[in-house]
Design a protein around this motif. Structure first.
Motif, mmCIF file in Angstrom:
data_model
loop_
_atom_site.group_PDB
_atom_site.id
_atom_site.type_symbol
_atom_site.label_atom_id
_atom_site.label_comp_id
_atom_site.label_asym_id
_atom_site.label_seq_id
_atom_site.Cartn_x
_atom_site.Cartn_y
_atom_site.Cartn_z
ATOM 1 N N ARG A 96 0.854 -1.182 0.000
ATOM 2 C CA ARG A 96 0.000 0.000 0.000
ATOM 3 C C ARG A 96 0.890 1.232 0.000
ATOM 4 O O ARG A 96 1.725 1.416 0.864
ATOM 5 C CB ARG A 96 -0.915 -0.008 1.225
ATOM 6 N N LEU A 97 0.694 2.083 -1.020
ATOM 7 C CA LEU A 97 1.582 3.227 -1.194
ATOM 8 C C LEU A 97 1.109 4.442 -0.419
ATOM 9 O O LEU A 97 1.859 5.370 -0.196
ATOM 10 C CB LEU A 97 1.680 3.568 -2.689
ATOM 11 N N ASN A 222 9.898 -16.699 2.703
ATOM 12 C CA ASN A 222 9.359 -15.886 1.614
ATOM 13 C C ASN A 222 9.986 -14.497 1.639
ATOM 14 O O ASN A 222 10.084 -13.869 2.700
ATOM 15 C CB ASN A 222 7.833 -15.773 1.724
ATOM 16 N N ILE A 223 10.390 -14.021 0.444
ATOM 17 C CA ILE A 223 10.999 -12.707 0.321
ATOM 18 C C ILE A 223 10.442 -11.999 -0.912
ATOM 19 O O ILE A 223 9.738 -12.610 -1.720
ATOM 20 C CB ILE A 223 12.544 -12.809 0.220
ATOM 21 N N ASP A 224 10.765 -10.731 -1.051
ATOM 22 C CA ASP A 224 10.331 -9.973 -2.224
ATOM 23 C C ASP A 224 11.215 -10.310 -3.417
ATOM 24 O O ASP A 224 12.435 -10.147 -3.374
ATOM 25 C CB ASP A 224 10.396 -8.467 -1.935
ATOM 26 N N ARG A 225 10.585 -10.793 -4.482
ATOM 27 C CA ARG A 225 11.338 -11.260 -5.636
ATOM 28 C C ARG A 225 12.142 -10.142 -6.305
ATOM 29 O O ARG A 225 13.332 -10.290 -6.605
ATOM 30 C CB ARG A 225 10.397 -11.897 -6.662
ATOM 31 N N ALA A 226 11.498 -9.013 -6.562
ATOM 32 C CA ALA A 226 12.168 -7.929 -7.281
ATOM 33 C C ALA A 226 13.385 -7.399 -6.526
ATOM 34 O O ALA A 226 14.436 -7.145 -7.121
ATOM 35 C CB ALA A 226 11.177 -6.794 -7.543
ATOM 36 N N ASP A 284 5.803 -4.265 3.331
ATOM 37 C CA ASP A 284 4.655 -4.123 2.437
ATOM 38 C C ASP A 284 3.406 -4.755 3.049
ATOM 39 O O ASP A 284 2.313 -4.185 3.006
ATOM 40 C CB ASP A 284 4.936 -4.796 1.091
ATOM 41 N N LEU A 285 3.579 -5.949 3.619
ATOM 42 C CA LEU A 285 2.438 -6.643 4.213
ATOM 43 C C LEU A 285 1.895 -5.896 5.422
ATOM 44 O O LEU A 285 0.684 -5.794 5.616
ATOM 45 C CB LEU A 285 2.841 -8.070 4.604
#
Length: 308
Positions: A96-97, A222-226, A284-285
């Motif tokens: 969420r930005l 689990n991690i952020d791919r980018a 982010d979560l």
């Protein structure tokens, strides 16, 4: 089409049934934030949104066939995120930005500093939250886990390391934004969990096993791919790990790392690129919303792993 809706409780008069009301829409709010969604009947959906949000000022609507709703909605969200548009969406967004409840607990500037770093931090355990009901409810599961020979000191240290390096202000965000469960019921019929760290609605670190091979533990991170693949050294490191492109509706762009021993997982958490990728996913979560699995949180287990 784009319609001004400030002050309107319904848009039935603006969108007659005859041309069709199924499609993808975008709400604009008074503060500039937006929300992208899909609806078989956008008029009905707008009424629901209006009850929750009084500050909707505009709606853009595109007629789309039912079979294409998911694809078009995701594409529109990606476009808006790429353009830096603040979204109120939770599902399908990487983060969420716009404003988040987390900002009250941890100011955005502090979040950005933490995200750019990779060093573990000391946890002020005296400032951890205390909920007697949650504590009582999880005590028997903690006792069962403590008696399980598979729950070793090495595994406890791994989880403690993860909490120190991957959670912003670990003691303040515990329970409200992340939870640690002992012997949760997730996938009990196929891949039972020994323990699970969850942020918002996603398992970010969990230890499981095939139901038919209980001694062969798998540690999944689990991690952020980018973020993980944005640095060449991290990409090279990932080439020697077992990875899987995880698909979660609540948060796209997740890369799963799988380990067969606490030592190999612990080694991964010493790599700055992987730590930053874990932090990116968790932050982010948290910005999407609070922990949804807080009722299964196990304070005793947190104390155990942090003291290891």
């Amino acid at each position: 089409m784009r319609l001004k809706v400030d002050g309107l409780n319904s848009i039935a008069h603006l969108l007659p049934k005859a041309p069709g009301r199924c499609g993808v829409y975008e709400l604009t709010f008074a503060d500039g934030q937006r929300y992208v969604g899909q609806a078989v009947d956008v008029v009905t959906r707008f009424c629901t949104h209006r009850r929750n949000w009084s500050d909707i000022v505009e709606i853009a609507f595109e007629r789309v066939g039912r079979g294409q709703l998911d694809e078009v909605e995701r594409g529109r969200i990606r476009q808006r995120e790429a353009a830096g548009v603040p979204l109120r969406n939770v599902v399908h967004t990487t983060g969420r930005l716009g404003a988040s409840e987390l900002d009250v607990l941890l100011p955005p500037a502090a979040q950005r500093r933490w995200l750019a770093d990779h060093q573990p931090r000391n946890v002020r355990r005296s400032e951890r939250p205390s909920d007697s009901v949650v504590h009582h409810r999880s005590r028997h599961l903690f006792n069962r886990l403590q008696a399980d020979p598979r729950f070793t000191d090495e595994l406890a240290r791994l989880v403690g390391t993860y909490l120190r390096v991957a959670m912003p202000v670990t003691e303040l965000t515990e329970l409200s934004y992340w939870s640690l469960s002992a012997l949760p019921a997730t996938n009990a019929a196929t891949y039972p969990r020994l323990l699970t760290v969850s942020v918002h609605a996603l398992e970010t670190l969990y230890v499981c096993h095939d139901r038919h091979a209980p001694q062969d533990l798998q540690i999944c991170l689990n991690i952020d791919r980018a973020t993980a693949k944005s640095q060449i050294r991290t990409r090279l490191g990932l080439a020697f790990m077992r990875t899987v492109d995880a698909r979660y509706r609540i948060r796209p762009g997740v890369l799963g790392l799988q380990f067969t021993s606490p030592r190999s997982a612990q080694d991964a958490l010493t790599r700055p690129g992987i730590v930053r990728a874990a932090r990116k996913l968790n932050l982010d979560l948290m910005r999407k919303g609070p922990a949804l699995n807080w009722k299964s949180h196990c304070p005793d287990l947190v104390e155990r792993v942090l003291s290891s």
